[in-house]
Design a protein around this motif. Structure first.
Motif, PDB file in Angstrom:
ATOM      1  N   UNK A 130      22.127 -10.805 -23.904  1.00  0.00           N
ATOM      2  CA  UNK A 130      21.966 -10.056 -22.654  1.00  0.00           C
ATOM      3  C   UNK A 130      21.664 -10.999 -21.494  1.00  0.00           C
ATOM      4  N   UNK A 131      20.694 -11.887 -21.663  1.00  0.00           N
ATOM      5  CA  UNK A 131      20.371 -12.830 -20.602  1.00  0.00           C
ATOM      6  C   UNK A 131      21.514 -13.822 -20.429  1.00  0.00           C
ATOM      7  N   UNK A 132      22.220 -14.123 -21.522  1.00  0.00           N
ATOM      8  CA  UNK A 132      23.356 -15.030 -21.454  1.00  0.00           C
ATOM      9  C   UNK A 132      24.474 -14.484 -20.589  1.00  0.00           C
ATOM     10  N   UNK A 133      24.694 -13.174 -20.647  1.00  0.00           N
ATOM     11  CA  UNK A 133      25.722 -12.550 -19.814  1.00  0.00           C
ATOM     12  C   UNK A 133      25.403 -12.725 -18.331  1.00  0.00           C
ATOM     13  N   UNK A 134      24.151 -12.541 -17.982  1.00  0.00           N
ATOM     14  CA  UNK A 134      23.741 -12.707 -16.580  1.00  0.00           C
ATOM     15  C   UNK A 134      23.930 -14.160 -16.146  1.00  0.00           C
ATOM     16  N   UNK A 135      23.513 -15.085 -16.993  1.00  0.00           N
ATOM     17  CA  UNK A 135      23.646 -16.503 -16.662  1.00  0.00           C
ATOM     18  C   UNK A 135      25.107 -16.890 -16.482  1.00  0.00           C
ATOM     19  N   UNK A 136      25.975 -16.382 -17.348  1.00  0.00           N
ATOM     20  CA  UNK A 136      27.394 -16.714 -17.260  1.00  0.00           C
ATOM     21  C   UNK A 136      28.049 -16.091 -16.029  1.00  0.00           C
ATOM     22  N   UNK A 137      27.680 -14.847 -15.719  1.00  0.00           N
ATOM     23  CA  UNK A 137      28.278 -14.174 -14.570  1.00  0.00           C
ATOM     24  C   UNK A 137      28.102 -14.983 -13.298  1.00  0.00           C
ATOM     25  N   UNK A 138      26.936 -15.612 -13.159  1.00  0.00           N
ATOM     26  CA  UNK A 138      26.630 -16.350 -11.929  1.00  0.00           C
ATOM     27  C   UNK A 138      26.599 -17.867 -12.139  1.00  0.00           C
ATOM     28  N   UNK A 139      27.167 -18.314 -13.264  1.00  0.00           N
ATOM     29  CA  UNK A 139      27.300 -19.745 -13.590  1.00  0.00           C
ATOM     30  C   UNK A 139      25.961 -20.477 -13.663  1.00  0.00           C
ATOM     31  N   UNK A 140      24.870 -19.748 -13.872  1.00  0.00           N
ATOM     32  CA  UNK A 140      23.558 -20.384 -13.954  1.00  0.00           C
ATOM     33  C   UNK A 140      23.373 -21.145 -15.257  1.00  0.00           C
ATOM     34  N   UNK A 141      24.140 -20.773 -16.279  1.00  0.00           N
ATOM     35  CA  UNK A 141      24.021 -21.472 -17.563  1.00  0.00           C
ATOM     36  C   UNK A 141      24.464 -22.928 -17.458  1.00  0.00           C
ATOM     37  N   UNK A 142      25.224 -23.273 -16.417  1.00  0.00           N
ATOM     38  CA  UNK A 142      25.776 -24.614 -16.289  1.00  0.00           C
ATOM     39  C   UNK A 142      24.875 -25.575 -15.512  1.00  0.00           C
ATOM     40  N   UNK A 143      23.757 -25.113 -15.010  1.00  0.00           N
ATOM     41  CA  UNK A 143      22.882 -25.981 -14.217  1.00  0.00           C
ATOM     42  C   UNK A 143      22.403 -27.231 -14.957  1.00  0.00           C
ATOM     43  N   UNK A 144      22.132 -27.167 -16.278  1.00  0.00           N
ATOM     44  CA  UNK A 144      21.729 -28.400 -16.978  1.00  0.00           C
ATOM     45  C   UNK A 144      22.778 -29.507 -16.937  1.00  0.00           C
ATOM     46  N   UNK A 145      24.007 -29.176 -16.565  1.00  0.00           N
ATOM     47  CA  UNK A 145      25.041 -30.199 -16.476  1.00  0.00           C
ATOM     48  C   UNK A 145      24.778 -31.191 -15.347  1.00  0.00           C
ATOM     49  N   UNK A 146      23.813 -30.902 -14.484  1.00  0.00           N
ATOM     50  CA  UNK A 146      23.400 -31.888 -13.483  1.00  0.00           C
ATOM     51  C   UNK A 146      22.898 -33.157 -14.174  1.00  0.00           C
TER      52      UNK A 146
END
Length: 235
Positions: A130-146
């Motif tokens: 559920x939280x993963x869907x929200x993160x993916x929708x707004x690309x927040x899951x990719x922030x660690x790629x910094x």
């Protein structure tokens, strides 16, 4: 070298070449798109971004940890410039045993298998939390790629990070992909993400490499925020 802790695990030092160096006849160490100028901008943006986003990163980490079992971060092997393999880091957005779940699901659903074979993605992916869907929708899951950017494995703007078997789908255009560091954002992300065909994704990566400019990177960065907020093409 690896660093492990409760709820997270990092593995550093994995650099294995699985593809020919960049474009035929070029030197993999000096021919990466953008050169020193692009690399300097990447370091500056990534460092400033990480400092500014510390509160948000901590909040997301707590949310991931509190809502599902498993580590906070997920590192998947991707192919970088010159064919070097690296771990592309994300906030975990799937269930802990995602690979096993996917294998079983595809075996039981021929339609989903066909979709996966064509796009390497599923519009209705049962692995996503559920939280993963929200993160993916707004690309927040990719922030660690910094962190990947600071390490020189990725760029702020560039082609899509792909896995080894997916690179084969690029055909002869794979050489253009290998000439640049994969990006956190790029032409694909601001052009509809998963709403575009796979052939279009490859064409966008090729067009980015052939037409790279500082101005072009700036334009993509400025277009990334509204694209992410709209959640268009996210799944």
């Amino acid at each position: 070298m690896s660093v492990e802790g409760k709820g997270l695990a990092f593995e550093f030092g994995e650099e294995v070449s699985i593809a020919p160096p960049l474009v035929q006849g070029a030197d993999a160490r000096t021919s990466i798109v953008g050169g020193v100028v692009k690399r300097a901008a990447d370091i500056a943006i990534a460092a400033i971004g990480l400092l500014m986003l510390v509160p948000l990163l901590l909040l997301i980490a707590l949310a991931v940890r509190a809502t599902s079992r498993g580590p906070v971060f997920f590192g998947h092997r991707r192919i970088g410039a010159g064919g070097k393999v690296f771990r592309c880091w994300k906030f975990r957005s799937m269930v802990e045993n995602g690979e096993a779940v996917l294998t079983r699901y595809l075996a039981e659903n021929p339609k989903a298998q066909a979709e996966w074979d064509e796009t390497r993605k599923l519009k209705d992916d049962i692995r996503i939390t559920l939280i993963g869907r929200i993160l993916r929708d707004y690309s927040l899951d990719e922030l660690p790629q910094l962190v990947n950017v600071l390490r020189g494995e990725m760029s702020i703007v560039g082609p899509r990070p792909v896995v080894a078997d997916e690179l084969g789908l690029y055909g002869s255009d794979a050489r253009f992909y290998l000439a640049a560091r994969p990006g956190i954002t790029g032409l694909w992300q601001v052009s509809g993400r998963n709403d575009v065909s796979y052939e279009t994704r490859v064409a966008l990566d090729k067009a980015y490499v052939l037409g790279w400019s500082v101005r072009g990177d700036l334009g993509i960065i400025l277009r990334t925020i509204p694209a992410a907020l709209s959640a268009r093409g996210a799944y």
